[in-house]
Write an enzyme that holds these catalytic residues in place. Structure first.
Site, PDB file in Angstrom:
ATOM      1  N   TYR A   1      -1.146  -0.425 -39.596  1.00  0.00           N
ATOM      2  CA  TYR A   1      -2.449  -0.481 -39.022  1.00  0.00           C
ATOM      3  C   TYR A   1      -3.139   0.568 -40.116  1.00  0.00           C
ATOM      4  CZ  TYR A   1      -3.239   3.341 -35.599  1.00  0.00           C
ATOM      5  OH  TYR A   1      -4.751   3.840 -34.596  1.00  0.00           O
TER       6      TYR A   1
ATOM      7  N   LYS B   1      -7.250   0.065 -39.261  1.00  0.00           N
ATOM      8  CA  LYS B   1      -8.415   1.170 -39.321  1.00  0.00           C
ATOM      9  C   LYS B   1      -9.109   1.050 -40.244  1.00  0.00           C
ATOM     10  CE  LYS B   1      -6.987   1.838 -35.226  1.00  0.00           C
ATOM     11  NZ  LYS B   1      -7.875   1.947 -33.564  1.00  0.00           N
TER      12      LYS B   1
ATOM     13  N   SER C   1      -9.553   5.721 -36.632  1.00  0.00           N
ATOM     14  CA  SER C   1      -7.777   6.811 -36.310  1.00  0.00           C
ATOM     15  C   SER C   1      -8.827   7.153 -37.726  1.00  0.00           C
ATOM     16  CB  SER C   1      -7.052   5.921 -36.441  1.00  0.00           C
ATOM     17  OG  SER C   1      -6.264   7.025 -37.199  1.00  0.00           O
TER      18      SER C   1
ATOM     19  N   ASN D   1     -11.009  -0.425 -27.455  1.00  0.00           N
ATOM     20  CA  ASN D   1     -10.578   0.698 -28.021  1.00  0.00           C
ATOM     21  C   ASN D   1      -8.978   0.151 -28.182  1.00  0.00           C
ATOM     22  OD1 ASN D   1      -9.217   3.522 -27.231  1.00  0.00           O
ATOM     23  ND2 ASN D   1      -7.860   2.305 -25.436  1.00  0.00           N
TER      24      ASN D   1
END
Length: 252
Positions: free
Chosen positions: A150, A154, A137, A86
């Protein structure tokens, strides 16, 4: 119901947000929980509410940190049944704005660190026929404005999930991911503090609210449990209906 009694669950990024909620959920279901993060004080605060917990302070963005985390997690309770990857970070900005250090920080934490820890604990997971749950995500399925670093990270986790599920063939190890949308956490304080921006997020969310960390943690626990024993290689949107839309604005 104690679905994880006598099982050991490792949760990274467990000091706040989704990680903390996930650790508490597994604790409520009887697990021995190993909590990993860089913040010892915050980890200890989360661990106080869990009957059987071990705090491991480590920086998973470094090779030494990942190895330390794997060793201490393995030794904590003797076995590893579930690994929840996580831990993550983000840097906002276009390709013109983000420098190499910023991009590397995101990739080392969100991708390479995940790979290192999963690789280190893979023999343990094979021994218990355990499973891995990634926090990806919706940004790993589609792009965001001004978040290319990001999104890249992801997107890698989304496809790593699929590839590892294939690599685990016949081992009994399952690998799945949750793909949350906007969730209230330390990582999203910028959205929470900008009411105009938050309202734009809510316009596209059919359930009309952001996710709470517990909304995601509960789904992670499901994917890690025997209730999901035939679920493998899945990226599961936990997004309040966001991905049901083709992107057009809501109608009156």
């Amino acid at each position: 119901m104690k679905r994880f009694e006598n099982k050991t669950v490792i949760v990274t990024g467990a000091s706040s947000g989704i990680g903390a909620a996930t650790a508490r959920r597994f604790g409520c279901e009887g697990a021995n929980v190993v909590l990993i993060s860089r913040s010892e004080d915050k980890l200890k605060a989360v661990a106080e509410g869990i009957d059987s917990a071990k705090v491991v302070v480590a920086d998973l963005s470094t090779q030494d940190g990942a190895q330390k985390a794997a060793t201490e997690a393995r030794q904590a309770f003797g076995t590893v049944d579930v690994l929840v990857n996580n831990a993550g970070t983000a840097v906002a900005g276009s390709i013109e704005d983000v420098d190499e250090d910023g991009f590397e920080t995101v990739m080392e934490t969100d991708v390479t660190g995940v790979w290192r820890l999963t690789k280190a604990l893979w023999p343990d997971l094979k021994a218990t026929r355990g499973n891995v749950v990634m926090t990806s995500s919706v940004s790993g399925i589609g792009g965001d404005w001004n978040m290319h670093a990001y999104n890249t990270a992801k997107g890698a986790i989304t496809n790593m999930t699929r590839a590892l599920a294939l690599d685990a063939r016949d081992s009994g190890v399952r690998v799945n991911a949750v793909n949350p949308a906007y969730t209230k956490s330390e990582l999203t304080t910028g959205i929470q503090n900008n009411k105009e921006l938050e309202a734009k997020f809510m316009e596209r969310m059919p359930l009309g609210r952001p996710a709470e960390p517990e909304d995601i943690g509960d789904v992670i626990a499901f994917l890690a449990s025997d209730d999901a024993r035939f679920v493998n290689g899945v990226n599961l949107p936990v997004d309040g209906g966001l991905s049901a839309s083709n992107g057009q604005p809501p109608q009156a």
